[in-house]
Motif scaffolding. Sequence first.
Motif, PDB file in Angstrom:
ATOM      1  N   TYR A   6     -70.101  -7.988  -7.522  1.00 38.57           N
ATOM      2  CA  TYR A   6     -69.059  -8.993  -7.728  1.00 38.57           C
ATOM      3  C   TYR A   6     -68.222  -9.184  -6.465  1.00 38.57           C
ATOM      4  O   TYR A   6     -67.749 -10.283  -6.175  1.00 38.57           O
ATOM      5  N   GLN A   7     -68.045  -8.132  -5.709  1.00 43.17           N
ATOM      6  CA  GLN A   7     -67.360  -8.237  -4.426  1.00 43.17           C
ATOM      7  C   GLN A   7     -68.209  -9.068  -3.461  1.00 43.17           C
ATOM      8  O   GLN A   7     -67.688  -9.884  -2.698  1.00 43.17           O
ATOM      9  N   ASP A   8     -69.532  -8.886  -3.540  1.00 42.97           N
ATOM     10  CA  ASP A   8     -70.439  -9.632  -2.657  1.00 42.97           C
ATOM     11  C   ASP A   8     -70.398 -11.128  -2.957  1.00 42.97           C
ATOM     12  O   ASP A   8     -70.399 -11.956  -2.032  1.00 42.97           O
ATOM     13  N   ILE A   9     -70.378 -11.488  -4.242  1.00 45.54           N
ATOM     14  CA  ILE A   9     -70.405 -12.907  -4.595  1.00 45.54           C
ATOM     15  C   ILE A   9     -69.128 -13.604  -4.121  1.00 45.54           C
ATOM     16  O   ILE A   9     -69.153 -14.742  -3.659  1.00 45.54           O
ATOM     17  N   GLN A  21     -67.394 -17.761   2.245  1.00 44.13           N
ATOM     18  CA  GLN A  21     -68.108 -18.157   3.459  1.00 44.13           C
ATOM     19  C   GLN A  21     -68.699 -19.557   3.322  1.00 44.13           C
ATOM     20  O   GLN A  21     -68.546 -20.397   4.224  1.00 44.13           O
ATOM     21  N   LYS A  22     -69.361 -19.821   2.206  1.00 44.23           N
ATOM     22  CA  LYS A  22     -70.008 -21.120   2.028  1.00 44.23           C
ATOM     23  C   LYS A  22     -68.987 -22.263   1.919  1.00 44.23           C
ATOM     24  O   LYS A  22     -69.198 -23.345   2.479  1.00 44.23           O
ATOM     25  N   ALA A  23     -67.896 -22.029   1.179  1.00 46.34           N
ATOM     26  CA  ALA A  23     -66.856 -23.062   1.087  1.00 46.34           C
ATOM     27  C   ALA A  23     -66.272 -23.337   2.461  1.00 46.34           C
ATOM     28  O   ALA A  23     -66.019 -24.501   2.833  1.00 46.34           O
ATOM     29  N   GLY A  24     -66.064 -22.270   3.242  1.00 41.73           N
ATOM     30  CA  GLY A  24     -65.524 -22.439   4.591  1.00 41.73           C
ATOM     31  C   GLY A  24     -66.463 -23.213   5.503  1.00 41.73           C
ATOM     32  O   GLY A  24     -66.020 -24.031   6.318  1.00 41.73           O
ATOM     33  N   GLN A  25     -67.762 -22.984   5.353  1.00 38.91           N
ATOM     34  CA  GLN A  25     -68.734 -23.699   6.184  1.00 38.91           C
ATOM     35  C   GLN A  25     -68.755 -25.191   5.868  1.00 38.91           C
ATOM     36  O   GLN A  25     -68.807 -26.035   6.782  1.00 38.91           O
ATOM     37  N   ILE A  26     -68.713 -25.537   4.567  1.00 42.04           N
ATOM     38  CA  ILE A  26     -68.697 -26.959   4.201  1.00 42.04           C
ATOM     39  C   ILE A  26     -67.431 -27.624   4.726  1.00 42.04           C
ATOM     40  O   ILE A  26     -67.478 -28.718   5.321  1.00 42.04           O
ATOM     41  N   ASN A  27     -66.297 -26.978   4.514  1.00 38.52           N
ATOM     42  CA  ASN A  27     -65.031 -27.571   4.959  1.00 38.52           C
ATOM     43  C   ASN A  27     -64.943 -27.640   6.475  1.00 38.52           C
ATOM     44  O   ASN A  27     -64.412 -28.604   7.038  1.00 38.52           O
TER      45      ASN A  27
END
Length: 466
Positions: free
Chosen positions: A313-316, A322-328
Amino acid sequence: MPRLVVISNRVAVPKARGVAGAQGGLAGALNSALKANGGIWFGWSGQETDKFTGSVNYVRSAEGVTTATIDLEKQDIEEYYNGYANSTLWPLFHYRIDLARYEREFAKGYERVNERIAESVLPLIEPDDQVWVHDYHMLPLAERLRSMGTENRIGFFLHTPWPPTNLFVSLPYHERLVRAMLHYDLLGFQNDTWLESFLHYCGKELGAEVHHETGAITFEGRTTYARAYPIGIDFDFFASKGETEDAAKAEKRLITSTRNRTAMIGVDRLDYSKGLPERLDGISRFFDRYPERVRDLVFIQIAPPSREDIGSYQDIRATLEQKAGQINGARSEVDLVPVRYVNRGYSQEELFGFYRASKIGLVTPLRDGMNLVAKEYIAAQDPADPGVLILSRFAGAAQQLDCDGEGALLINPHSSDDLAHNIAKALDMPLEERRMRHQNQLKSVREENIQRWTDNFVSDLASLAS
Protein backbone atom coordinates in the motif's frame (compact mmCIF):
# COMPACT_ATOMS: atom_id res chain seq x y z
CA MET A 1 -39.41 -13.40 13.86
CA PRO A 2 -36.00 -14.82 14.94
CA ARG A 3 -33.40 -12.50 16.39
CA LEU A 4 -30.39 -11.62 14.19
CA VAL A 5 -26.75 -11.85 15.25
CA VAL A 6 -24.40 -10.08 12.82
CA ILE A 7 -20.68 -10.86 13.05
CA SER A 8 -18.05 -8.89 11.14
CA ASN A 9 -14.44 -7.82 11.53
CA ARG A 10 -15.40 -4.28 12.49
CA VAL A 11 -18.62 -2.94 13.99
CA ALA A 12 -20.51 0.33 13.52
CA VAL A 13 -20.77 1.30 17.19
CA PRO A 14 -23.84 3.45 17.96
CA LYS A 15 -23.07 7.07 18.77
CA ALA A 16 -24.41 9.09 21.63
CA ARG A 17 -28.17 9.65 21.76
CA GLY A 18 -28.80 6.56 19.66
CA VAL A 19 -28.18 7.91 16.16
CA ALA A 20 -26.99 4.59 14.72
CA GLY A 21 -29.99 4.63 12.41
CA ALA A 22 -28.67 7.81 10.80
CA GLN A 23 -26.00 5.78 9.01
CA GLY A 24 -26.27 4.79 5.36
CA GLY A 25 -24.74 1.96 3.36
CA LEU A 26 -24.00 -1.42 4.87
CA ALA A 27 -23.95 -0.08 8.44
CA GLY A 28 -27.37 1.49 8.00
CA ALA A 29 -28.88 -1.61 6.39
CA LEU A 30 -27.57 -3.98 9.05
CA ASN A 31 -28.69 -1.63 11.80
CA SER A 32 -32.15 -1.55 10.22
CA ALA A 33 -32.25 -5.35 10.06
CA LEU A 34 -31.10 -5.62 13.66
CA LYS A 35 -33.65 -3.04 14.72
CA ALA A 36 -36.45 -4.91 12.94
CA ASN A 37 -35.45 -8.35 14.23
CA GLY A 38 -33.76 -7.43 17.48
CA GLY A 39 -30.25 -8.70 17.99
CA ILE A 40 -26.56 -8.01 18.31
CA TRP A 41 -23.74 -6.82 16.07
CA PHE A 42 -20.47 -8.46 17.16
CA GLY A 43 -16.86 -7.92 16.06
CA TRP A 44 -13.41 -6.58 16.78
CA SER A 45 -13.32 -3.16 18.44
CA GLY A 46 -10.27 -2.05 16.47
CA GLN A 47 -8.46 -1.70 19.79
CA GLU A 48 -5.35 -3.48 21.03
CA THR A 49 -5.00 -5.17 24.41
CA ASP A 50 -1.93 -6.53 26.21
CA LYS A 51 -3.61 -9.86 26.91
CA PHE A 52 -6.72 -11.32 25.30
CA THR A 53 -9.40 -12.07 27.88
CA GLY A 54 -12.48 -12.55 25.73
CA SER A 55 -14.35 -9.92 27.72
CA VAL A 56 -17.06 -8.23 25.70
CA ASN A 57 -17.71 -4.48 25.52
CA TYR A 58 -21.39 -3.60 25.09
CA VAL A 59 -23.00 -0.46 23.67
CA ARG A 60 -26.78 -0.18 23.32
CA SER A 61 -28.42 2.49 21.19
CA ALA A 62 -31.72 4.16 21.94
CA GLU A 63 -33.19 2.22 18.98
CA GLY A 64 -32.50 -1.12 20.62
CA VAL A 65 -29.46 -2.21 18.60
CA THR A 66 -26.70 -3.68 20.74
CA THR A 67 -23.09 -3.84 19.60
CA ALA A 68 -20.63 -6.17 21.29
CA THR A 69 -16.89 -5.95 20.67
CA ILE A 70 -13.68 -7.59 21.80
CA ASP A 71 -10.11 -6.27 21.89
CA LEU A 72 -7.27 -8.22 20.25
CA GLU A 73 -3.61 -8.61 21.10
CA LYS A 74 -0.93 -6.98 18.94
CA GLN A 75 0.15 -10.39 17.62
CA ASP A 76 -3.46 -11.17 16.68
CA ILE A 77 -3.75 -7.95 14.70
CA GLU A 78 -0.47 -8.52 12.88
CA GLU A 79 -1.12 -12.15 11.97
CA TYR A 80 -4.91 -12.24 11.50
CA TYR A 81 -5.69 -8.77 10.14
CA ASN A 82 -2.55 -7.31 8.53
CA GLY A 83 -1.26 -10.80 7.80
CA TYR A 84 -3.59 -13.53 6.57
CA ALA A 85 -6.68 -11.40 5.87
CA ASN A 86 -5.04 -8.48 4.08
CA SER A 87 -1.67 -9.82 2.89
CA THR A 88 -2.81 -13.32 1.87
CA LEU A 89 -6.56 -13.51 1.18
CA TRP A 90 -7.18 -9.97 -0.07
CA PRO A 91 -4.59 -10.05 -2.90
CA LEU A 92 -5.49 -13.64 -3.79
CA PHE A 93 -9.21 -12.86 -3.97
CA HIS A 94 -8.41 -9.92 -6.26
CA TYR A 95 -6.33 -12.15 -8.58
CA ARG A 96 -2.99 -10.70 -7.37
CA ILE A 97 -1.16 -13.87 -6.41
CA ASP A 98 2.08 -12.00 -7.13
CA LEU A 99 1.37 -9.87 -4.02
CA ALA A 100 -0.01 -12.62 -1.78
CA ARG A 101 2.20 -13.63 1.17
CA TYR A 102 1.89 -17.23 2.28
CA GLU A 103 3.32 -17.42 5.80
CA ARG A 104 2.54 -20.19 8.28
CA GLU A 105 2.31 -17.77 11.22
CA PHE A 106 -0.30 -15.69 9.39
CA ALA A 107 -2.50 -18.76 8.92
CA LYS A 108 -2.08 -19.79 12.57
CA GLY A 109 -3.04 -16.30 13.72
CA TYR A 110 -6.10 -16.29 11.43
CA GLU A 111 -7.35 -19.57 12.87
CA ARG A 112 -6.56 -18.49 16.43
CA VAL A 113 -8.55 -15.26 16.13
CA ASN A 114 -11.52 -17.03 14.52
CA GLU A 115 -11.45 -19.44 17.46
CA ARG A 116 -11.39 -16.53 19.90
CA ILE A 117 -14.26 -14.79 18.12
CA ALA A 118 -16.32 -17.98 18.23
CA GLU A 119 -15.64 -18.49 21.94
CA SER A 120 -16.53 -14.87 22.74
CA VAL A 121 -19.74 -14.69 20.71
CA LEU A 122 -21.05 -18.15 21.59
CA PRO A 123 -22.59 -17.14 24.97
CA LEU A 124 -24.49 -14.32 23.20
CA ILE A 125 -26.24 -16.61 20.68
CA GLU A 126 -29.70 -17.79 21.72
CA PRO A 127 -31.25 -21.04 20.40
CA ASP A 128 -33.54 -19.46 17.76
CA ASP A 129 -31.13 -16.74 16.55
CA GLN A 130 -30.07 -16.41 12.92
CA VAL A 131 -26.35 -15.71 12.60
CA TRP A 132 -25.00 -13.67 9.67
CA VAL A 133 -21.21 -13.56 9.24
CA HIS A 134 -19.49 -11.09 6.91
CA ASP A 135 -16.41 -11.21 4.73
CA TYR A 136 -13.08 -12.92 4.21
CA HIS A 137 -11.85 -12.27 7.74
CA MET A 138 -14.14 -15.02 9.07
CA LEU A 139 -14.36 -17.76 6.45
CA PRO A 140 -13.96 -20.60 9.00
CA LEU A 141 -16.13 -19.13 11.76
CA ALA A 142 -19.14 -21.42 11.20
CA GLU A 143 -16.97 -24.50 11.59
CA ARG A 144 -15.67 -23.16 14.89
CA LEU A 145 -19.19 -22.45 16.12
CA ARG A 146 -20.44 -25.88 15.01
CA SER A 147 -17.58 -27.57 16.88
CA MET A 148 -18.77 -25.76 20.01
CA GLY A 149 -22.31 -27.11 19.60
CA THR A 150 -24.02 -24.29 17.69
CA GLU A 151 -26.98 -25.60 15.67
CA ASN A 152 -28.39 -22.21 14.64
CA ARG A 153 -28.89 -21.14 11.04
CA ILE A 154 -25.62 -19.49 10.01
CA GLY A 155 -25.17 -17.49 6.82
CA PHE A 156 -22.08 -15.89 5.29
CA PHE A 157 -21.63 -13.09 2.77
CA LEU A 158 -18.40 -12.43 0.87
CA HIS A 159 -17.99 -8.79 -0.12
CA THR A 160 -14.93 -9.46 -2.33
CA PRO A 161 -14.57 -11.51 -5.52
CA TRP A 162 -13.95 -15.25 -5.33
CA PRO A 163 -11.02 -16.20 -7.60
CA PRO A 164 -11.03 -18.89 -10.29
CA THR A 165 -10.05 -22.37 -9.18
CA ASN A 166 -6.65 -22.30 -10.88
CA LEU A 167 -5.73 -19.24 -8.77
CA PHE A 168 -7.35 -20.31 -5.51
CA VAL A 169 -5.41 -23.59 -5.40
CA SER A 170 -2.22 -21.54 -4.96
CA LEU A 171 -3.35 -21.00 -1.35
CA PRO A 172 -1.78 -23.53 1.04
CA TYR A 173 -4.46 -25.69 2.69
CA HIS A 174 -7.13 -24.32 0.32
CA GLU A 175 -9.27 -27.44 0.78
CA ARG A 176 -9.28 -26.97 4.53
CA LEU A 177 -10.61 -23.43 4.18
CA VAL A 178 -13.45 -24.35 1.81
CA ARG A 179 -14.41 -27.40 3.86
CA ALA A 180 -14.81 -25.01 6.81
CA MET A 181 -17.00 -22.71 4.71
CA LEU A 182 -19.37 -25.57 3.95
CA HIS A 183 -20.48 -25.53 7.59
CA TYR A 184 -22.53 -22.41 6.77
CA ASP A 185 -26.15 -22.95 5.75
CA LEU A 186 -26.08 -20.18 3.14
CA LEU A 187 -23.14 -18.59 1.32
CA GLY A 188 -23.71 -15.27 -0.48
CA PHE A 189 -21.59 -13.83 -3.31
CA GLN A 190 -21.78 -10.47 -5.06
CA ASN A 191 -22.56 -11.79 -8.53
CA ASP A 192 -22.81 -14.88 -10.72
CA THR A 193 -19.14 -14.78 -11.75
CA TRP A 194 -17.82 -15.16 -8.21
CA LEU A 195 -20.55 -17.69 -7.39
CA GLU A 196 -19.71 -19.89 -10.37
CA SER A 197 -16.01 -19.81 -9.45
CA PHE A 198 -16.86 -21.13 -5.97
CA LEU A 199 -19.21 -23.81 -7.26
CA HIS A 200 -16.59 -24.91 -9.80
CA TYR A 201 -14.01 -25.30 -7.04
CA CYS A 202 -16.36 -27.36 -4.87
CA GLY A 203 -17.11 -29.75 -7.72
CA LYS A 204 -13.61 -30.05 -9.16
CA GLU A 205 -11.38 -29.98 -6.08
CA LEU A 206 -13.64 -31.40 -3.36
CA GLY A 207 -15.71 -33.72 -5.50
CA ALA A 208 -18.87 -32.28 -3.94
CA GLU A 209 -22.28 -32.76 -5.54
CA VAL A 210 -23.11 -29.35 -6.98
CA HIS A 211 -26.53 -28.31 -8.29
CA HIS A 212 -25.88 -25.12 -10.24
CA GLU A 213 -29.53 -24.11 -10.64
CA THR A 214 -30.33 -24.08 -6.93
CA GLY A 215 -26.80 -23.51 -5.63
CA ALA A 216 -26.99 -26.62 -3.45
CA ILE A 217 -23.61 -28.12 -2.51
CA THR A 218 -23.76 -31.53 -0.84
CA PHE A 219 -20.54 -32.68 0.78
CA GLU A 220 -19.91 -35.32 3.44
CA GLY A 221 -23.61 -35.62 4.24
CA ARG A 222 -24.27 -31.90 4.66
CA THR A 223 -25.91 -29.47 2.21
CA THR A 224 -24.94 -25.81 1.92
CA TYR A 225 -26.56 -23.34 -0.47
CA ALA A 226 -24.54 -20.75 -2.40
CA ARG A 227 -26.25 -17.91 -4.25
CA ALA A 228 -25.60 -14.45 -5.67
CA TYR A 229 -26.93 -11.40 -3.80
CA PRO A 230 -25.74 -8.20 -5.52
CA ILE A 231 -25.34 -5.51 -2.88
CA GLY A 232 -26.70 -2.02 -3.52
CA ILE A 233 -26.62 1.39 -1.92
CA ASP A 234 -29.13 2.90 0.46
CA PHE A 235 -30.66 4.91 -2.37
CA ASP A 236 -33.04 7.12 -0.41
CA PHE A 237 -30.45 7.84 2.26
CA PHE A 238 -27.78 8.80 -0.27
CA ALA A 239 -30.22 10.84 -2.37
CA SER A 240 -31.13 12.82 0.75
CA LYS A 241 -27.50 13.93 0.98
CA GLY A 242 -28.03 15.92 -2.21
CA GLU A 243 -30.51 18.16 -0.42
CA THR A 244 -27.95 19.34 2.14
CA GLU A 245 -26.07 22.62 2.19
CA ASP A 246 -22.74 20.77 2.26
CA ALA A 247 -23.58 19.00 -1.00
CA ALA A 248 -24.58 22.26 -2.69
CA LYS A 249 -21.38 23.94 -1.53
CA ALA A 250 -19.23 21.05 -2.74
CA GLU A 251 -20.90 21.06 -6.17
CA LYS A 252 -20.44 24.80 -6.55
CA ARG A 253 -16.86 24.60 -5.30
CA LEU A 254 -15.89 22.05 -7.93
CA ILE A 255 -17.71 23.77 -10.79
CA THR A 256 -16.14 27.12 -9.91
CA SER A 257 -12.63 25.70 -9.64
CA THR A 258 -12.73 23.88 -12.99
CA ARG A 259 -13.39 27.13 -14.90
CA ASN A 260 -15.53 25.78 -17.75
CA ARG A 261 -13.62 22.52 -18.10
CA THR A 262 -15.39 19.16 -17.84
CA ALA A 263 -14.72 17.51 -14.50
CA MET A 264 -13.97 13.77 -14.49
CA ILE A 265 -13.85 12.13 -11.04
CA GLY A 266 -12.55 8.97 -9.43
CA VAL A 267 -13.16 8.10 -5.76
CA ASP A 268 -11.34 5.03 -4.50
CA ARG A 269 -9.72 3.74 -1.36
CA LEU A 270 -5.95 3.69 -1.93
CA ASP A 271 -5.59 0.05 -2.95
CA TYR A 272 -3.81 -1.82 -5.76
CA SER A 273 -7.06 -3.58 -6.72
CA LYS A 274 -8.60 -0.26 -7.80
CA GLY A 275 -6.42 0.09 -10.91
CA LEU A 276 -5.29 3.63 -10.11
CA PRO A 277 -1.85 3.56 -11.83
CA GLU A 278 -3.47 2.01 -14.91
CA ARG A 279 -6.15 4.71 -14.77
CA LEU A 280 -3.54 7.47 -14.85
CA ASP A 281 -1.80 5.71 -17.74
CA GLY A 282 -5.07 5.81 -19.67
CA ILE A 283 -5.54 9.50 -18.93
CA SER A 284 -1.98 10.16 -20.04
CA ARG A 285 -2.72 8.28 -23.28
CA PHE A 286 -5.84 10.42 -23.78
CA PHE A 287 -3.85 13.65 -23.45
CA ASP A 288 -1.14 12.27 -25.76
CA ARG A 289 -3.76 11.47 -28.39
CA TYR A 290 -5.78 14.68 -27.93
CA PRO A 291 -3.31 17.31 -26.66
CA GLU A 292 -5.71 20.11 -27.56
CA ARG A 293 -8.26 18.74 -25.07
CA VAL A 294 -6.12 19.42 -22.03
CA ARG A 295 -8.16 22.61 -21.69
CA ASP A 296 -11.44 20.67 -21.94
CA LEU A 297 -10.92 18.17 -19.14
CA VAL A 298 -9.71 18.07 -15.53
CA PHE A 299 -9.41 14.79 -13.66
CA ILE A 300 -9.94 14.70 -9.88
CA GLN A 301 -8.75 11.55 -8.10
CA ILE A 302 -9.81 11.26 -4.46
CA ALA A 303 -7.88 8.40 -2.83
CA PRO A 304 -8.04 8.14 0.97
CA PRO A 305 -5.15 6.07 2.37
CA SER A 306 -5.78 2.60 3.81
CA ARG A 307 -3.77 -0.19 5.47
CA GLU A 308 -0.71 2.02 5.62
CA ASP A 309 1.25 -0.55 7.64
CA ILE A 310 1.38 -2.92 4.64
CA GLY A 311 4.27 -2.40 2.21
CA SER A 312 2.27 -2.88 -1.02
CA TYR A 313 0.00 0.00 0.00
CA GLN A 314 2.96 2.30 0.59
CA ASP A 315 4.22 1.37 -2.89
CA ILE A 316 0.93 2.20 -4.61
CA ARG A 317 0.85 5.64 -3.00
CA ALA A 318 4.36 6.44 -4.22
CA THR A 319 3.51 5.22 -7.73
CA LEU A 320 0.39 7.38 -7.94
CA GLU A 321 2.19 10.49 -6.77
CA GLN A 322 4.87 9.89 -9.40
CA LYS A 323 2.45 9.30 -12.27
CA ALA A 324 0.23 12.28 -11.39
CA GLY A 325 3.34 14.45 -11.19
CA GLN A 326 4.54 13.28 -14.59
CA ILE A 327 1.22 14.09 -16.29
CA ASN A 328 1.03 17.51 -14.66
CA GLY A 329 4.66 18.26 -15.39
CA ALA A 330 4.15 17.54 -19.08
CA ARG A 331 0.70 19.13 -19.51
CA SER A 332 0.29 21.94 -16.97
CA GLU A 333 0.18 25.65 -17.71
CA VAL A 334 0.56 28.50 -15.23
CA ASP A 335 -3.24 28.60 -14.96
CA LEU A 336 -4.06 24.95 -15.53
CA VAL A 337 -3.37 21.55 -13.93
CA PRO A 338 -4.93 18.53 -15.69
CA VAL A 339 -4.82 16.09 -12.74
CA ARG A 340 -5.73 16.79 -9.13
CA TYR A 341 -4.66 13.96 -6.84
CA VAL A 342 -6.18 14.25 -3.35
CA ASN A 343 -4.98 11.84 -0.66
CA ARG A 344 -7.82 12.31 1.84
CA GLY A 345 -11.45 11.43 2.40
CA TYR A 346 -14.66 13.51 2.26
CA SER A 347 -18.11 13.26 3.80
CA GLN A 348 -21.00 11.68 1.89
CA GLU A 349 -22.58 15.10 1.46
CA GLU A 350 -19.43 16.50 -0.14
CA LEU A 351 -18.99 13.44 -2.36
CA PHE A 352 -22.57 13.80 -3.58
CA GLY A 353 -21.79 17.36 -4.64
CA PHE A 354 -18.53 16.34 -6.32
CA TYR A 355 -20.25 13.51 -8.22
CA ARG A 356 -23.03 15.80 -9.42
CA ALA A 357 -20.56 18.40 -10.66
CA SER A 358 -18.56 15.78 -12.61
CA LYS A 359 -19.70 14.91 -16.12
CA ILE A 360 -17.62 11.74 -16.22
CA GLY A 361 -17.31 9.16 -13.45
CA LEU A 362 -14.27 6.91 -13.70
CA VAL A 363 -14.60 3.58 -11.87
CA THR A 364 -11.92 1.26 -13.25
CA PRO A 365 -10.84 -1.38 -10.70
CA LEU A 366 -8.76 -4.28 -11.93
CA ARG A 367 -11.08 -6.49 -9.87
CA ASP A 368 -13.86 -5.59 -7.45
CA GLY A 369 -16.57 -7.52 -5.64
CA MET A 370 -19.19 -4.89 -6.49
CA ASN A 371 -18.03 -1.23 -6.22
CA LEU A 372 -20.67 1.05 -4.78
CA VAL A 373 -18.97 4.27 -5.94
CA ALA A 374 -20.32 3.46 -9.40
CA LYS A 375 -23.86 3.31 -8.01
CA GLU A 376 -23.43 6.45 -5.91
CA TYR A 377 -22.23 8.34 -8.99
CA ILE A 378 -25.39 7.36 -10.89
CA ALA A 379 -27.62 8.26 -7.92
CA ALA A 380 -26.06 11.72 -7.66
CA GLN A 381 -26.54 12.76 -11.29
CA ASP A 382 -29.01 15.36 -12.54
CA PRO A 383 -31.45 13.38 -14.75
CA ALA A 384 -31.87 16.40 -17.01
CA ASP A 385 -28.13 16.66 -17.69
CA PRO A 386 -26.45 13.50 -16.38
CA GLY A 387 -22.83 12.52 -16.54
CA VAL A 388 -21.38 9.37 -18.10
CA LEU A 389 -20.08 6.42 -16.09
CA ILE A 390 -16.97 4.67 -17.41
CA LEU A 391 -16.82 1.32 -15.62
CA SER A 392 -14.40 -1.60 -15.51
CA ARG A 393 -15.92 -4.77 -16.88
CA PHE A 394 -14.15 -6.56 -14.00
CA ALA A 395 -16.17 -4.79 -11.30
CA GLY A 396 -19.16 -6.72 -9.94
CA ALA A 397 -21.32 -3.67 -10.68
CA ALA A 398 -20.77 -4.15 -14.43
CA GLN A 399 -23.33 -6.98 -14.51
CA GLN A 400 -26.06 -4.60 -13.34
CA LEU A 401 -24.96 -1.29 -14.88
CA ASP A 402 -24.10 -2.44 -18.41
CA CYS A 403 -27.88 -2.48 -19.12
CA ASP A 404 -27.44 -4.58 -22.29
CA GLY A 405 -24.93 -2.13 -23.72
CA GLU A 406 -27.09 0.92 -23.02
CA GLY A 407 -25.76 1.89 -19.59
CA ALA A 408 -22.20 2.42 -18.41
CA LEU A 409 -19.33 2.46 -20.91
CA LEU A 410 -17.51 -0.78 -20.06
CA ILE A 411 -13.74 -0.87 -20.47
CA ASN A 412 -10.76 -3.12 -19.94
CA PRO A 413 -8.85 -1.27 -17.17
CA HIS A 414 -5.56 -2.84 -18.30
CA SER A 415 -5.84 -1.11 -21.69
CA SER A 416 -4.75 2.53 -21.78
CA ASP A 417 -6.05 2.74 -25.34
CA ASP A 418 -9.53 1.49 -24.36
CA LEU A 419 -9.79 4.02 -21.53
CA ALA A 420 -8.55 6.90 -23.68
CA HIS A 421 -11.06 6.04 -26.42
CA ASN A 422 -13.98 5.94 -23.97
CA ILE A 423 -13.01 9.22 -22.29
CA ALA A 424 -13.26 10.86 -25.70
CA LYS A 425 -16.58 9.09 -26.31
CA ALA A 426 -17.97 10.29 -22.98
CA LEU A 427 -16.86 13.88 -23.61
CA ASP A 428 -18.61 13.95 -26.98
CA MET A 429 -21.72 11.96 -26.06
CA PRO A 430 -24.97 13.73 -27.04
CA LEU A 431 -27.34 14.77 -24.25
CA GLU A 432 -30.12 12.45 -25.43
CA GLU A 433 -27.86 9.41 -25.23
CA ARG A 434 -26.57 10.44 -21.81
CA ARG A 435 -30.13 10.71 -20.54
CA MET A 436 -31.06 7.29 -21.94
CA ARG A 437 -28.04 5.55 -20.42
CA HIS A 438 -28.52 7.25 -17.07
CA GLN A 439 -32.22 6.36 -16.91
CA ASN A 440 -31.41 2.68 -17.49
CA GLN A 441 -28.76 2.62 -14.77
CA LEU A 442 -30.83 4.65 -12.31
CA LYS A 443 -33.63 2.08 -12.44
CA SER A 444 -31.20 -0.65 -11.41
CA VAL A 445 -29.56 1.41 -8.67
CA ARG A 446 -32.90 2.47 -7.18
CA GLU A 447 -34.52 -0.97 -7.25
CA GLU A 448 -31.53 -3.19 -6.40
CA ASN A 449 -30.86 -1.31 -3.18
CA ILE A 450 -29.28 -2.44 0.04
CA GLN A 451 -32.61 -2.96 1.78
CA ARG A 452 -33.61 -5.51 -0.87
CA TRP A 453 -30.20 -7.18 -0.51
CA THR A 454 -30.61 -7.50 3.26
CA ASP A 455 -34.20 -8.76 3.04
CA ASN A 456 -33.37 -11.33 0.35
CA PHE A 457 -30.44 -12.81 2.25
CA VAL A 458 -32.11 -12.96 5.65
CA SER A 459 -35.34 -14.47 4.27
CA ASP A 460 -33.41 -17.08 2.23
CA LEU A 461 -31.36 -18.00 5.28
CA ALA A 462 -34.57 -18.65 7.19
CA SER A 463 -36.28 -20.64 4.42
CA LEU A 464 -33.34 -22.64 3.05
CA ALA A 465 -32.02 -23.65 6.43
CA SER A 466 -35.44 -24.86 7.55
